[in-house]
Write a protein that holds these residues in place. Sequence first.
Motif, PDB file in Angstrom:
ATOM      1  N   ALA A 445       0.839  -1.196   0.000  1.00  0.00           N
ATOM      2  CA  ALA A 445       0.000   0.000   0.000  1.00  0.00           C
ATOM      3  C   ALA A 445       0.877   1.251   0.000  1.00  0.00           C
ATOM      4  O   ALA A 445       2.036   1.228   0.439  1.00  0.00           O
ATOM      5  CB  ALA A 445      -0.909   0.009   1.225  1.00  0.00           C
ATOM      6  N   THR A 446       0.316   2.354  -0.470  1.00  0.00           N
ATOM      7  CA  THR A 446       1.032   3.627  -0.411  1.00  0.00           C
ATOM      8  C   THR A 446       1.092   4.097   1.043  1.00  0.00           C
ATOM      9  O   THR A 446       0.330   3.633   1.910  1.00  0.00           O
ATOM     10  CB  THR A 446       0.335   4.694  -1.254  1.00  0.00           C
ATOM     11  N   ASP A 447       1.985   5.034   1.314  1.00  0.00           N
ATOM     12  CA  ASP A 447       2.104   5.556   2.679  1.00  0.00           C
ATOM     13  C   ASP A 447       0.794   6.188   3.137  1.00  0.00           C
ATOM     14  O   ASP A 447       0.399   6.048   4.294  1.00  0.00           O
ATOM     15  CB  ASP A 447       3.239   6.579   2.756  1.00  0.00           C
ATOM     16  N   MET A 448       0.102   6.883   2.238  1.00  0.00           N
ATOM     17  CA  MET A 448      -1.161   7.513   2.638  1.00  0.00           C
ATOM     18  C   MET A 448      -2.245   6.470   2.870  1.00  0.00           C
ATOM     19  O   MET A 448      -3.109   6.643   3.738  1.00  0.00           O
ATOM     20  CB  MET A 448      -1.615   8.534   1.583  1.00  0.00           C
ATOM     21  N   GLU A 449      -2.238   5.379   2.127  1.00  0.00           N
ATOM     22  CA  GLU A 449      -3.213   4.312   2.390  1.00  0.00           C
ATOM     23  C   GLU A 449      -2.960   3.684   3.757  1.00  0.00           C
ATOM     24  O   GLU A 449      -3.908   3.375   4.492  1.00  0.00           O
ATOM     25  CB  GLU A 449      -3.144   3.256   1.287  1.00  0.00           C
ATOM     26  N   LEU A 450      -1.691   3.506   4.120  1.00  0.00           N
ATOM     27  CA  LEU A 450      -1.377   2.994   5.458  1.00  0.00           C
ATOM     28  C   LEU A 450      -1.815   3.990   6.523  1.00  0.00           C
ATOM     29  O   LEU A 450      -2.353   3.606   7.567  1.00  0.00           O
ATOM     30  CB  LEU A 450       0.122   2.719   5.584  1.00  0.00           C
ATOM     31  N   GLU A 451      -1.599   5.264   6.259  1.00  0.00           N
ATOM     32  CA  GLU A 451      -2.012   6.297   7.200  1.00  0.00           C
ATOM     33  C   GLU A 451      -3.529   6.319   7.349  1.00  0.00           C
ATOM     34  O   GLU A 451      -4.056   6.435   8.459  1.00  0.00           O
ATOM     35  CB  GLU A 451      -1.517   7.665   6.722  1.00  0.00           C
ATOM     36  N   GLN A 452      -4.237   6.198   6.233  1.00  0.00           N
ATOM     37  CA  GLN A 452      -5.695   6.227   6.279  1.00  0.00           C
ATOM     38  C   GLN A 452      -6.242   5.081   7.122  1.00  0.00           C
ATOM     39  O   GLN A 452      -7.192   5.258   7.882  1.00  0.00           O
ATOM     40  CB  GLN A 452      -6.255   6.145   4.853  1.00  0.00           C
ATOM     41  N   LYS A 453      -5.642   3.902   7.013  1.00  0.00           N
ATOM     42  CA  LYS A 453      -6.155   2.742   7.741  1.00  0.00           C
ATOM     43  C   LYS A 453      -5.700   2.702   9.191  1.00  0.00           C
ATOM     44  O   LYS A 453      -6.413   2.180  10.053  1.00  0.00           O
ATOM     45  CB  LYS A 453      -5.695   1.441   7.045  1.00  0.00           C
ATOM     46  N   SER A 454      -4.521   3.251   9.499  1.00  0.00           N
ATOM     47  CA  SER A 454      -3.987   3.119  10.862  1.00  0.00           C
ATOM     48  C   SER A 454      -4.144   4.371  11.706  1.00  0.00           C
ATOM     49  O   SER A 454      -4.114   4.300  12.941  1.00  0.00           O
ATOM     50  CB  SER A 454      -2.506   2.736  10.809  1.00  0.00           C
ATOM     51  N   GLY A 455      -4.310   5.538  11.066  1.00  0.00           N
ATOM     52  CA  GLY A 455      -4.505   6.755  11.842  1.00  0.00           C
ATOM     53  C   GLY A 455      -5.825   6.709  12.596  1.00  0.00           C
ATOM     54  O   GLY A 455      -6.852   6.324  12.043  1.00  0.00           O
ATOM     55  N   ILE A 456      -5.814   7.103  13.863  1.00  0.00           N
ATOM     56  CA  ILE A 456      -7.013   6.966  14.702  1.00  0.00           C
ATOM     57  C   ILE A 456      -7.236   8.195  15.578  1.00  0.00           C
ATOM     58  O   ILE A 456      -6.342   9.015  15.768  1.00  0.00           O
ATOM     59  CB  ILE A 456      -6.920   5.724  15.620  1.00  0.00           C
ATOM     60  N   LEU A 457      -8.424   8.289  16.110  1.00  0.00           N
ATOM     61  CA  LEU A 457      -8.745   9.234  17.179  1.00  0.00           C
ATOM     62  C   LEU A 457      -8.188   8.688  18.489  1.00  0.00           C
ATOM     63  O   LEU A 457      -8.394   7.508  18.811  1.00  0.00           O
ATOM     64  CB  LEU A 457     -10.263   9.399  17.278  1.00  0.00           C
ATOM     65  N   TYR A 458      -7.476   9.517  19.241  1.00  0.00           N
ATOM     66  CA  TYR A 458      -6.846   9.062  20.488  1.00  0.00           C
ATOM     67  C   TYR A 458      -6.892  10.226  21.476  1.00  0.00           C
ATOM     68  O   TYR A 458      -6.140  11.187  21.344  1.00  0.00           O
ATOM     69  CB  TYR A 458      -5.403   8.648  20.214  1.00  0.00           C
ATOM     70  N   ALA A 459      -7.774  10.150  22.447  1.00  0.00           N
ATOM     71  CA  ALA A 459      -7.930  11.216  23.425  1.00  0.00           C
ATOM     72  C   ALA A 459      -8.168  10.609  24.811  1.00  0.00           C
ATOM     73  O   ALA A 459      -9.045   9.761  24.969  1.00  0.00           O
ATOM     74  CB  ALA A 459      -9.088  12.131  23.040  1.00  0.00           C
ATOM     75  N   LEU A 460      -7.367  11.034  25.778  1.00  0.00           N
ATOM     76  CA  LEU A 460      -7.487  10.534  27.153  1.00  0.00           C
ATOM     77  C   LEU A 460      -7.849  11.678  28.083  1.00  0.00           C
ATOM     78  O   LEU A 460      -7.228  12.756  28.042  1.00  0.00           O
ATOM     79  CB  LEU A 460      -6.170   9.907  27.621  1.00  0.00           C
TER      80      LEU A 460
END
Length: 521
Positions: A445-460
Amino acid sequence: MLTRRRLPGQPDVGALPVHPLLAAAYPAVFLFAANAAEQFTLDPLWFPLGAAVGGTAVVLGLLWLLTRNAHVAGLLTTVLVIGFFGYGHAWNAAAGSLDSQWPFLVAWALVIVILLLAAWRWRRHARNVSRYLNMALVFLLVLNVWSLSTTMASVGNADAPLDGELEVRLDPADRENLPDVYYIIPDRYGGLTALDEVYGHDNEPFLRALEERGFDVARNAHANYMRTMSSLTSALSMDYLDADELMEEARNGSDWRPLFERFAGRLAVPAAFEALGYTYVHLGNWWAPTATNVDADLTLKYEGQDEFRNVFFQTTLLRALSDPNAAPDDPYDWPSLRIGNIWSLDRLEEIPNLPGPKYVFAHLTITHEPFVHNEDGSLTDRAEVERLGRTESYRRQLVYANTRLLDAVDSIIERDPDSIIVLMSDEGPFPDRFEANDRLDWPDATDMELEQKSGILYALRVPGADLEAEGFHDRSTPVNAFRMVFNARFGTDLPLLEDRTFFYRDVTALYEWTDVTDRLP
C-alpha cells in the motif's frame, strides 16, 4: 434372513412428511454453522430458526387441510420452502449480470410454479418421495450440526485464566472515591492527517473541543493493529499479540476465531476493574464478537438489530420484498442500523446515571459503514451514498458522530467531573481499493493508504493527572492507553511499551504481520 415387516395400522415413521420442517431448518443452521467462528452463543440462531420452522408448519397445515393428504401437502410445502429460502442465494449468484431484481423475481416465481405442478403430478409417489427427502435432509442437518458443535466458540469462562501474561492489581490511593472509567470506541474513526488529506475534513475544531473538556489528544496517533478484533484485544490486554501462538491455534490463515475467543474471554483491563469492585457495563452493537464479554455485569444492546438475523433474512424471498437494492456484501437493514446507532448513543448519555464505580466499554459503529446518517443524523440511503460516494458519505456521518460524542462526553462529565474517559478508535477507514479487495497485499500500500487505515482518534481524559509525565505523546498507541491510566490514577508502575503499528499481509494471512511504523508520517 428375517426382516421386520410393518404391521397393519402401524405408522410408516420414515415416510412421515417432516421434510418441509427439516428443509426450513436447514438454511438457518447452515448459515449459522458457516459463521460459527463469529458467534459465542446460540441466541442469534433461535429466532430465525423458530420463525422458519413455525411458518413452514402453518403452511404445511393449511395445505394438508386443502389436499386432505399429508404427503402431498408435504411435497408442495417443501417446494415452497425451497422457493422462499433459496431466493436470496440465487439472486446473489445472478446479480452481477442483471441490472434489476424484478425480472429475476418473475423468472423465479415461474420456476416455483413449474415445480409445484410437477410435485402435483407426482402426488401418487409422494409417500416414497417423503422417505428419501427425510433421509437426505436429516443427513445434511447432522453434518451442519456437527460442524457447528466443533467450530462454535463457547461463551467465555469466568473462571478461565487471563488471556496474555499481564495480570494487574490496582491500588488507588483513595478506594472510597473511585472515578467512573469509560472506554469509548468509535469504530473506523480516522486520524487527523487522513481526515484532512483524504476526506477534506478539518477535525481540529472537534479535537480542540475535547481539549476544552480536559482531554489530552494525540494528533498523530496510530492503531497497533489494522482491524477491530486485534486492536481491541491488544488494548484491553495492554500488550502486543503473539502472532506465532495465534497462527498455531488458527485452522488457516484467514481464521479469526483465536482472536474472537480471546476477546470473549478474560482480559487484563476489565479483570483489574472487576477485582477492584467496579461494575462492568458493556455497550455492544450488531457485531457478534464485541456484543458481550465474560466479565460484564450489565450488557446493553439494541435488540432490533442483529447481524445474523439480517444476513439470514436477506437470503430469503424477503430480500425482494424488503430491500431489493441490498447486496451480498451489504445485506443490512439500513433504517435499523441508524436506529441502533442512535439507541447506543442515547444509552451512552444515560449510563452516567447508573451507580458507580463503573467501568464502561462502548463499541460504537457510528463511524463505520454502512453510512446511514446525514450530518444531522437523519437517514441516508443506498442511492444517496452511491450518488455522493464513500468519501463524502463518510465525512457526513463523521460530522454527526462528533456532535453526539461531545454530547455523551458532556453527560459523563456533568454527572461525575472526575470520570476518566478513553476515547480511542480501533482502526481507520479502509482506502477505496482495499475496501473493494482485501486480498491485496497491504505492505504494498502507499504511505497515505497505510495512514488512512492506521490513523485513529486518540484522546485521554484523566482529571488531576499529568499524562505527559506518564509518557503520553503525539504518537501514542492504544497498547499503552490503560498502562498510562493505571499508572496515573490506580497506583501501578507499569512500563510503557514501544509504540508500533503492524499490518497483516492480506485477509488470507491474518497473522503474518509487517511492522509499518517507520512508513507512517
